[in-house]
Structures are given as structure tokens and as C-alpha cells.
Design a protein around this motif. Structure first.
Motif, mmCIF file in Angstrom:
data_model
loop_
_atom_site.group_PDB
_atom_site.id
_atom_site.type_symbol
_atom_site.label_atom_id
_atom_site.label_comp_id
_atom_site.label_asym_id
_atom_site.label_seq_id
_atom_site.Cartn_x
_atom_site.Cartn_y
_atom_site.Cartn_z
ATOM 1 N N ALA A 123 -1.397 8.190 6.471
ATOM 2 C CA ALA A 123 -0.171 8.978 6.628
ATOM 3 C C ALA A 123 1.070 8.089 6.637
ATOM 4 O O ALA A 123 2.189 8.580 6.493
ATOM 5 C CB ALA A 123 -0.229 9.794 7.910
ATOM 6 N N GLY A 124 0.879 6.782 6.840
ATOM 7 C CA GLY A 124 2.013 5.852 6.893
ATOM 8 C C GLY A 124 2.824 5.996 8.170
ATOM 9 O O GLY A 124 4.022 5.750 8.170
ATOM 10 N N THR A 125 2.170 6.388 9.257
ATOM 11 C CA THR A 125 2.876 6.582 10.525
ATOM 12 C C THR A 125 2.388 5.598 11.581
ATOM 13 O O THR A 125 1.268 5.099 11.524
ATOM 14 C CB THR A 125 2.668 8.011 11.067
ATOM 15 O OG1 THR A 125 1.277 8.228 11.294
ATOM 16 C CG2 THR A 125 3.211 9.046 10.100
ATOM 17 N N HIS B 194 7.552 -11.777 10.092
ATOM 18 C CA HIS B 194 6.553 -12.044 9.057
ATOM 19 C C HIS B 194 7.182 -12.927 7.989
ATOM 20 O O HIS B 194 8.267 -12.628 7.496
ATOM 21 C CB HIS B 194 6.070 -10.713 8.454
ATOM 22 C CG HIS B 194 5.066 -10.880 7.368
ATOM 23 N ND1 HIS B 194 5.334 -10.607 6.065
ATOM 24 C CD2 HIS B 194 3.777 -11.306 7.407
ATOM 25 C CE1 HIS B 194 4.271 -10.849 5.334
ATOM 26 N NE2 HIS B 194 3.312 -11.276 6.123
ATOM 27 N N ASP B 195 6.516 -14.018 7.662
ATOM 28 C CA ASP B 195 7.001 -14.968 6.651
ATOM 29 C C ASP B 195 8.436 -15.426 6.929
ATOM 30 O O ASP B 195 9.269 -15.512 6.026
ATOM 31 C CB ASP B 195 6.922 -14.355 5.246
ATOM 32 C CG ASP B 195 5.499 -14.165 4.770
ATOM 33 O OD1 ASP B 195 4.601 -14.893 5.254
ATOM 34 O OD2 ASP B 195 5.272 -13.280 3.910
ATOM 35 N N ALA C 295 4.797 0.511 8.879
ATOM 36 C CA ALA C 295 3.359 0.666 8.677
ATOM 37 C C ALA C 295 2.813 -0.467 7.800
ATOM 38 O O ALA C 295 1.754 -1.033 8.092
ATOM 39 C CB ALA C 295 3.061 2.023 8.050
ATOM 40 N N GLU C 296 3.546 -0.830 6.769
ATOM 41 C CA GLU C 296 3.111 -1.905 5.871
ATOM 42 C C GLU C 296 3.160 -3.265 6.566
ATOM 43 O O GLU C 296 2.229 -4.067 6.451
ATOM 44 C CB GLU C 296 3.999 -1.930 4.622
ATOM 45 C CG GLU C 296 3.584 -2.990 3.615
ATOM 46 C CD GLU C 296 4.491 -3.001 2.395
ATOM 47 O OE1 GLU C 296 4.719 -4.108 1.874
ATOM 48 O OE2 GLU C 296 4.973 -1.931 1.978
ATOM 49 N N ALA D 282 1.619 -11.287 10.674
ATOM 50 C CA ALA D 282 2.811 -10.717 11.281
ATOM 51 C C ALA D 282 2.712 -10.818 12.802
ATOM 52 O O ALA D 282 1.656 -10.597 13.373
ATOM 53 C CB ALA D 282 2.984 -9.265 10.868
ATOM 54 N N ASP D 283 3.801 -11.199 13.437
ATOM 55 C CA ASP D 283 3.879 -11.218 14.899
ATOM 56 C C ASP D 283 4.751 -10.041 15.312
ATOM 57 O O ASP D 283 5.873 -9.897 14.823
ATOM 58 C CB ASP D 283 4.513 -12.524 15.397
ATOM 59 C CG ASP D 283 3.642 -13.731 15.131
ATOM 60 O OD1 ASP D 283 2.415 -13.618 15.295
ATOM 61 O OD2 ASP D 283 4.187 -14.780 14.738
#
Length: 172
Positions: A74-76, A103-104, A136-137, A144-145
Motif C-alpha cells: 500500500a506504500g503506507t 541514507h547515503d 516507505a521507499e 538507512a538510519d
């Protein structure tokens, strides 16, 4: 002589009491699974997931927990505020909570607005939700922190969002 025997008896009693207290040290006091530990609230056994099957995040010195439910399809992203045991909803008057993500070498902030559950009192919420596809991504990135920030009862709490390696559609 009578005084000496009374002193000797008192000294023997003190030595015996001291010996008993030393021999009892460390026995049963650190066993968190003992009934005494459970009854006193000293047990640090916590469920691995919350009531909505999401990952638990410790807030403060275990004063509260947050449960993060990440629905990839759902991307939530939904966060539920819970008590110290990670079981009962804890409503707050905060209008939103924040997830700080890095992230990065890039830092981003994502606000999750209050989305009150049916049982929450008027003007309060124990649930916060976002349909932001970027959040969400980003939560899917293994390196990722992320840190959750929320105010409960006028006090700010922070908790580390751990990356969930058990995604059904990922090869980690």
C-alpha cells in the motif's frame, strides 16, 4: 565472663547474619523469568512485535513503545503509540510525529500526521500515518538510519527505527 560470652554471642550472630546475606547475593535476583521478577515488574521480556504485527521501537527508558507498521504494497507507514509493555494504546495530543531518516549522506524528515483510532479521546491520537511513497521507499533501504521523534505528555521521546530484514519480496 558473662559480658564476654554476651559479646561473643552477639559477634557470632552478626557473623552468621552477614554470611547469610552474602551467600544470598546474586542468587535469584537477576533471573528475569522468575515469578518474583515478573511480579515486581523487573522483567525485560518484551514482545518482538506489537498488537498490529509491526516492529516495536523503545521510547525513553522503556517508558513507552511505538509500533511501526510498514505496508509495502500500500506504500503506507503507520505508527501506534503503546505503553511500556508494548500492548496498550497511549494517546497523545501531538498533531504529528516525525521520522528523521539518513541514507547515503542525505537527511530527510517525514511528518506522520495524527490519525486517531476509534478509541482515542477527542483531540488525541495513538495512531499516526503517512502515505508518502518516499518514506516507505527509504525505510526499505538496508543502510538507512531512522529515528522516530514524538511528544507524549509534554515530553519529547526518541527511538531508533530498526530496519526489518523480513520482507517477503526482498532478497536480503
Amino acid at each position: 565472663m558473662k559480658i564476654c560470652s554476651q559479646i561473643s554471642a552477639q559477634a557470632a550472630y552478626l557473623v552468621l547474619a552477614f554470611s547469610v546475606s552474602i551467600s544470598g547475593c546474586g542468587q535469584g535476583t537477576s533471573d528475569e523469568s522468575s515469578p518474583q521478577a515478573a511480579a515486581s515488574g523487573d522483567s525485560h521480556e518484551h514482545p518482538k512485535e506489537g498488537p498490529h504485527h509491526g516492529a516495536l521501537i523503545e521510547l525513553g527508558e522503556e517508558e513507552y513503545h511505538a509500533e511501526l507498521v510498514h505496508d509495502e504494497h500500500a506504500g503506507t507507514v503507520t505508527v501506534y503509540l503503546l505503553d511500556a509493555a508494548g500492548k496498550v494504546a497511549v494517546p497523545t495530543d501531538a498533531a504529528e510525529l516525525t521520522i528523521n531518516l539518513s541514507h547515503d549522506g542525505q537527511s530527510e524528515q517525514f511528518g506522520l500526521p495524527a490519525s486517531p483510532d476509534a478509541g482515542d479521546p477527542p483531540g488525541q491520537s495513538s495512531r499516526f500515518a503517512s502515505g508518502d511513497p518516499d518514506l516507505a521507499e527509504e525505510l526499505d533501504h538496508e543502510h538507512a538510519d531512522a529515528q522516530l521523534v514524538v511528544t507524549i505528555g509534554g515530553k519529547q521521546f526518541r527511538g531508533v527505527v530498526a530496519h526489518d530484514h523480513d520482507h517477503d519480496d526482498h532478497d536480503h
